[in-house]
Design an enzyme around this catalytic site. Sequence first.
Site, mmCIF file in Angstrom:
data_model
loop_
_atom_site.group_PDB
_atom_site.id
_atom_site.type_symbol
_atom_site.label_atom_id
_atom_site.label_comp_id
_atom_site.label_asym_id
_atom_site.label_seq_id
_atom_site.Cartn_x
_atom_site.Cartn_y
_atom_site.Cartn_z
ATOM 1 N N PRO A 60 -14.827 43.674 51.550
ATOM 2 C CG PRO A 60 -14.019 41.653 50.682
ATOM 3 C CD PRO A 60 -14.691 42.244 51.888
ATOM 4 C CB THR A 107 -14.260 59.092 52.567
ATOM 5 O OG1 THR A 107 -15.663 59.387 52.511
ATOM 6 C CG2 THR A 107 -14.044 57.607 52.280
ATOM 7 C CB SER A 108 -12.534 64.105 52.989
ATOM 8 O OG SER A 108 -11.350 64.196 53.734
ATOM 9 N N GLY A 148 -17.651 49.699 52.443
ATOM 10 C CA GLY A 148 -16.783 50.566 53.237
ATOM 11 C C GLY A 148 -17.591 51.649 53.902
ATOM 12 C CD GLU A 186 -10.417 55.438 62.494
ATOM 13 O OE1 GLU A 186 -11.376 55.846 63.173
ATOM 14 O OE2 GLU A 186 -9.450 54.827 62.956
ATOM 15 C CD GLN A 234 5.954 72.486 43.967
ATOM 16 O OE1 GLN A 234 5.683 71.296 43.873
ATOM 17 N NE2 GLN A 234 6.332 73.216 42.933
HETATM 18 C C1 LIG Z 1 -4.564 52.120 55.063
HETATM 19 C C2 LIG Z 1 -5.965 51.739 55.391
HETATM 20 C C3 LIG Z 1 -6.248 51.166 56.620
HETATM 21 C C4 LIG Z 1 -7.544 50.782 56.939
HETATM 22 N N1 LIG Z 1 -7.782 50.172 58.141
HETATM 23 C C5 LIG Z 1 -9.045 49.736 58.422
HETATM 24 C C6 LIG Z 1 -9.301 49.034 59.634
HETATM 25 O O1 LIG Z 1 -8.397 48.836 60.472
HETATM 26 N N2 LIG Z 1 -10.559 48.560 59.860
HETATM 27 C C7 LIG Z 1 -11.565 48.769 58.970
HETATM 28 O O2 LIG Z 1 -12.671 48.315 59.227
HETATM 29 N N3 LIG Z 1 -11.347 49.432 57.802
HETATM 30 C C8 LIG Z 1 -10.103 49.925 57.515
HETATM 31 N N4 LIG Z 1 -9.875 50.576 56.333
HETATM 32 C C9 LIG Z 1 -10.951 50.718 55.387
HETATM 33 C C10 LIG Z 1 -11.568 52.098 55.364
HETATM 34 O O3 LIG Z 1 -12.282 52.346 56.531
HETATM 35 C C11 LIG Z 1 -12.433 52.223 54.105
HETATM 36 O O4 LIG Z 1 -11.556 52.234 53.009
HETATM 37 C C12 LIG Z 1 -13.293 53.464 54.122
HETATM 38 O O5 LIG Z 1 -14.328 53.344 55.047
HETATM 39 C C13 LIG Z 1 -13.885 53.773 52.743
HETATM 40 O O6 LIG Z 1 -14.541 52.656 52.258
HETATM 41 P P1 LIG Z 1 -14.210 52.083 50.780
HETATM 42 O O7 LIG Z 1 -12.747 51.973 50.652
HETATM 43 O O8 LIG Z 1 -15.019 50.872 50.602
HETATM 44 O O9 LIG Z 1 -14.680 53.227 49.817
HETATM 45 P P2 LIG Z 1 -16.177 53.476 49.316
HETATM 46 O O10 LIG Z 1 -17.089 53.503 50.472
HETATM 47 O O11 LIG Z 1 -16.446 52.533 48.218
HETATM 48 O O12 LIG Z 1 -16.044 54.932 48.752
HETATM 49 C C14 LIG Z 1 -15.508 55.250 47.474
HETATM 50 C C15 LIG Z 1 -15.684 56.737 47.225
HETATM 51 O O13 LIG Z 1 -17.095 57.047 47.225
HETATM 52 C C16 LIG Z 1 -17.361 58.053 48.147
HETATM 53 N N5 LIG Z 1 -18.675 57.841 48.751
HETATM 54 C C17 LIG Z 1 -19.176 56.706 49.287
HETATM 55 N N6 LIG Z 1 -20.393 56.921 49.771
HETATM 56 C C18 LIG Z 1 -20.687 58.223 49.551
HETATM 57 C C19 LIG Z 1 -21.810 59.067 49.812
HETATM 58 N N7 LIG Z 1 -22.886 58.608 50.442
HETATM 59 N N8 LIG Z 1 -21.733 60.355 49.435
HETATM 60 C C20 LIG Z 1 -20.624 60.839 48.830
HETATM 61 N N9 LIG Z 1 -19.561 60.103 48.542
HETATM 62 C C21 LIG Z 1 -19.570 58.804 48.909
HETATM 63 C C22 LIG Z 1 -16.269 57.943 49.176
HETATM 64 O O14 LIG Z 1 -16.096 59.160 49.894
HETATM 65 C C23 LIG Z 1 -15.074 57.602 48.304
HETATM 66 O O15 LIG Z 1 -14.532 58.759 47.767
HETATM 67 C C24 LIG Z 1 -8.582 51.005 56.008
HETATM 68 C C25 LIG Z 1 -8.301 51.625 54.796
HETATM 69 C C26 LIG Z 1 -7.022 51.991 54.475
HETATM 70 C C27 LIG Z 1 -6.746 52.649 53.182
HETATM 71 C C1 LIG Z 2 11.300 63.499 38.047
HETATM 72 C C2 LIG Z 2 12.182 64.670 37.702
HETATM 73 C C3 LIG Z 2 12.822 64.718 36.478
HETATM 74 C C4 LIG Z 2 13.671 65.776 36.156
HETATM 75 N N1 LIG Z 2 14.272 65.794 34.949
HETATM 76 C C5 LIG Z 2 15.159 66.787 34.625
HETATM 77 C C6 LIG Z 2 15.851 66.794 33.386
HETATM 78 O O1 LIG Z 2 15.652 65.931 32.547
HETATM 79 N N2 LIG Z 2 16.728 67.767 33.133
HETATM 80 C C7 LIG Z 2 17.004 68.755 34.043
HETATM 81 O O2 LIG Z 2 17.819 69.622 33.778
HETATM 82 N N3 LIG Z 2 16.362 68.788 35.232
HETATM 83 C C8 LIG Z 2 15.441 67.828 35.547
HETATM 84 N N4 LIG Z 2 14.764 67.845 36.772
HETATM 85 C C9 LIG Z 2 15.094 68.895 37.709
HETATM 86 C C10 LIG Z 2 14.014 69.977 37.775
HETATM 87 O O3 LIG Z 2 14.024 70.781 36.624
HETATM 88 C C11 LIG Z 2 14.285 70.814 39.040
HETATM 89 O O4 LIG Z 2 13.970 69.990 40.119
HETATM 90 C C12 LIG Z 2 13.477 72.108 39.080
HETATM 91 O O5 LIG Z 2 14.026 73.043 38.198
HETATM 92 C C13 LIG Z 2 13.459 72.741 40.462
HETATM 93 O O6 LIG Z 2 14.760 72.919 40.935
HETATM 94 P P1 LIG Z 2 15.208 72.344 42.359
HETATM 95 O O7 LIG Z 2 14.728 70.989 42.493
HETATM 96 O O8 LIG Z 2 16.644 72.605 42.490
HETATM 97 O O9 LIG Z 2 14.387 73.219 43.375
HETATM 98 P P2 LIG Z 2 14.791 74.669 43.886
HETATM 99 O O10 LIG Z 2 15.070 75.548 42.727
HETATM 100 O O11 LIG Z 2 15.803 74.545 44.944
HETATM 101 O O12 LIG Z 2 13.425 75.144 44.507
HETATM 102 C C14 LIG Z 2 13.027 74.767 45.830
HETATM 103 C C15 LIG Z 2 11.741 75.516 46.142
HETATM 104 O O13 LIG Z 2 11.996 76.914 46.156
HETATM 105 C C16 LIG Z 2 11.122 77.587 45.270
HETATM 106 N N5 LIG Z 2 11.806 78.734 44.674
HETATM 107 C C17 LIG Z 2 13.026 78.772 44.127
HETATM 108 N N6 LIG Z 2 13.285 80.014 43.680
HETATM 109 C C18 LIG Z 2 12.201 80.778 43.940
HETATM 110 C C19 LIG Z 2 11.849 82.131 43.744
HETATM 111 N N7 LIG Z 2 12.679 82.975 43.145
HETATM 112 N N8 LIG Z 2 10.635 82.550 44.157
HETATM 113 C C20 LIG Z 2 9.776 81.706 44.740
HETATM 114 N N9 LIG Z 2 10.065 80.400 44.960
HETATM 115 C C21 LIG Z 2 11.260 79.951 44.569
HETATM 116 C C22 LIG Z 2 10.753 76.547 44.237
HETATM 117 O O14 LIG Z 2 9.563 76.884 43.575
HETATM 118 C C23 LIG Z 2 10.647 75.308 45.092
HETATM 119 O O15 LIG Z 2 9.409 75.295 45.754
HETATM 120 C C24 LIG Z 2 13.892 66.816 37.081
HETATM 121 C C25 LIG Z 2 13.226 66.773 38.320
HETATM 122 C C26 LIG Z 2 12.384 65.715 38.626
HETATM 123 C C27 LIG Z 2 11.689 65.706 39.959
#
Ligand SMILES: Cc1cc2nc3c(=O)[nH]c(=O)nc-3n(C[C@H](O)[C@H](O)[C@H](O)COP(=O)(O)OP(=O)(O)OC[C@H]3O[C@@H](n4cnc5c(N)ncnc54)[C@H](O)[C@@H]3O)c2cc1C
Ligand SMILES: Cc1cc2nc3c(=O)[nH]c(=O)nc-3n(C[C@H](O)[C@H](O)[C@H](O)COP(=O)(O)OP(=O)(O)OC[C@H]3O[C@@H](n4cnc5c(N)ncnc54)[C@H](O)[C@@H]3O)c2cc1C
Lengths: 259, 404
Positions: free
Chosen positions: B128, B367-368, B131, B365, B338
């Site tokens: 806890p 962090t980046s 990490g 494993e 997107q």
């Molecule tokens: C889905 C999942 C599965 C996991 N499974 C396992 C597992 O099987 N076994 C296990 O042992 N662990 C596991 N982990 C834990 C994981 O390895 C830790 O979360 C990880 O090592 C980061 O540690 P932390 O979460 O404590 O973050 P922290 O170490 O607290 O880091 C927080 C932030 O600070 C940054 N940071 C920390 N130190 C530095 C530094 N020196 N310089 C710059 N930036 C820094 C980090 O990059 C991060 O952005 C798991 C985590 C997840 C999310």
């Molecule tokens: C949480 C949420 C709430 C929403 N609420 C509303 C709402 O209240 N009212 C409403 O009317 N709509 C709503 N929408 C719909 C939203 O406006 C549409 O999702 C949006 O306009 C994109 O249309 P589409 O999803 O059909 O994607 P598409 O138009 O099919 O686009 C798919 C992909 O193709 C790309 N693309 C399309 N045309 C081009 C082009 N000419 N050049 C380059 N790239 C292109 C797009 O950028 C996208 O990456 C909501 C959507 C979400 C996710």
Amino acid sequence: MKIAVFVKQVPDSAATLSVKGGQPDWGDAPLVINPWDEYAVEAALLLAEANGGEVTAFSFGSESAADALKHALAMGVSDAVLLSDPALSGADAGVAARVMAAAIAKLSEVDLAVFGKQAIDSDTGLAPSMTARLLGWPSLTLVAAVDALDASAKTIKVQRSMEEGRQVVQGKLPAVISVVKDYGEPRYPSFMGIRKASKAEIPTWSMADLGIEAPTSRVTWPEIMAPPMREVSNEIIEGSSPEEIAGKLADKIIAEGVL
Amino acid sequence: MDFQLNEEHLGVQKMVRDFANKEVVPVIKEWDRKQEMAPFILPRMAELGILGINIPVRYGGQGFDYISLGLVCEELEAADSTLRVIMSVHMGLNSMALLQWGTEEQKQKFLVPQAKGEKYACFGLTEPGAGSDVAGMQGTAKRDGDEYVLNGEKMWISLASKAHHALVVLRTNADAQDPHDGLSAFMMELDREGVKTGDIHGKMGVRAGSTGWISMQDVRVPVENRLGEEGEGFKIAMSCLDNGRYTVGAGATGLIRASLEASLKYANDRKAFGREIGKFQLVQQKIAYMVQSYEAARLLYLRAGWMKNQGQRNTRETSLAKWFATDASFDAASEAIQVHGAYGYSDEYDVERYLRNSKGAVIYEGTSEVHQLMQAGYALGYREDSPLRCEMPAYDPEFWQAEA
Ligand SMILES: Cc1cc2nc3c(=O)[nH]c(=O)nc-3n(C[C@H](O)[C@H](O)[C@H](O)COP(=O)(O)OP(=O)(O)OC[C@H]3O[C@@H](n4cnc5c(N)ncnc54)[C@H](O)[C@@H]3O)c2cc1C
Ligand SMILES: Cc1cc2nc3c(=O)[nH]c(=O)nc-3n(C[C@H](O)[C@H](O)[C@H](O)COP(=O)(O)OP(=O)(O)OC[C@H]3O[C@@H](n4cnc5c(N)ncnc54)[C@H](O)[C@@H]3O)c2cc1C
């Protein structure tokens, strides 16, 4: 028991088929083991496991057909043999059947020859029956299950899959069967099988090895045409109740002049 | 140089892909929503031999090489990250550590059942309060005659509630001048008295997987369960990460591929402004970046796998592969959403799950940020890898494939 199973190498079922220069063309689709033949290998392996015995896989085709045999080896067959001869390109089902019957004869003392229902490229489904006819063996096609098999009494009882249901048929061994999907999902290759297959040197039997003259095809494909494309559009009819949807559908059918 | 996968590799790849597509893909959304691991996953992976893929046959495995392990991870994560996570902990972080550091008795006792898939294994490093700063851990192991007494809490442990064995790292010497030298590694059976485990719920991603905690209260383990020497725990943990990160990098590559494939399909189907959206250059750019990152990530992990096969130290290369692939998988998944527009924002499609799943691997494993420190450290000459007492053995097909 000695079981022979036949597998064919075909273009992937996801491939799109077109006609180029009067010949079928599958583009650069990967070649895979004919999916129906995977069921045949599964059936052969299950029968060998249940009754004791060995399974030999054969493929009739060009050198690339060795991949289908490798798949069968990886699934667990004991041996694999490629039936191939440069003299046989463009063979029809009759030629294939003659070659396969000769292979069964050469392997000798085969109790059961197992085929898939059909190959997904040529789709004729002729090979099992033609091979059986050439050998003079019973042909039990479209088998969904083997109810009983007595290797010493040399009898087999199977369920054939019919449109109306199942037909129970009994026959004498040696016999030819072709199997359908109901037989059971084909197993994945095992890792050990994959290793065995990758190391296997697959022998090729030519017509000379089989001791036969290269048979000649009776069927040729002088020209192949693609049927004209049909324009199809889909529409989903929505409504708050089935009655409303049905009403809208009926109106559409009348408006489109379908009826 | 040879970029060709061999027949064994291709066979393994196809088999695992078929398994994932037939058995996992159709049901995974449902389990992800339920936030539970599908009960069939672990036994089925065991039955198919996946849980022992690269362990020598003589130790109950399938005898394939390290590249095969990477290919397996790529295929599994293309279906769902949770399957690859299993390989990361069971294989990369635990079983491979036994292969590298274990005595023959430990291999027989722990590795054989793990490779056969009769026992599942996990890895407990994180606590806890610690990490990234591994040496800051609080958990302790105190020698008491022929036993050690383990106390502490491990957190964020994948498979904590599913595994039978855990490799845990704990402090054996509180007075060590360098706290890194005060740690030791242990194989702990999770059914020992004093062990409790549980799952963590409410995770952003890997919801169809198990992530949990392990608490140890006066857990007694025999001295024979200590992996390596006393004080070697930190080195062992880092060597485990060389293998765990490899599986993560290879898996993230699969996630990029899945994002790319989903985007290609959608871009060819979806029409806007009278044509398929794939015809728009801005959509093409997204696709192009996914292709680029997929190919680069793949080459990076395959190089690391190749080095493992040769028995070459690969800490730097594996870290690079893991860092690059996980960051790229997050970007690819985000761009895939997107491309899908609003549909991508819904769990009707897979891409939102890809994004949620990708984020974890940017954290675990290393962090980046940790990987950036490592890469800069190597480049600047601040960091170099000293030889280990037990190096990971090179892949020797004869040894790996022989029955005994
Ligand atoms: C889905 C999942 C599965 C996991 N499974 C396992 C597992 O099987 N076994 C296990 O042992 N662990 C596991 N982990 C834990 C994981 O390895 C830790 O979360 C990880 O090592 C980061 O540690 P932390 O979460 O404590 O973050 P922290 O170490 O607290 O880091 C927080 C932030 O600070 C940054 N940071 C920390 N130190 C530095 C530094 N020196 N310089 C710059 N930036 C820094 C980090 O990059 C991060 O952005 C798991 C985590 C997840 C999310
Ligand atoms: C949480 C949420 C709430 C929403 N609420 C509303 C709402 O209240 N009212 C409403 O009317 N709509 C709503 N929408 C719909 C939203 O406006 C549409 O999702 C949006 O306009 C994109 O249309 P589409 O999803 O059909 O994607 P598409 O138009 O099919 O686009 C798919 C992909 O193709 C790309 N693309 C399309 N045309 C081009 C082009 N000419 N050049 C380059 N790239 C292109 C797009 O950028 C996208 O990456 C909501 C959507 C979400 C996710």
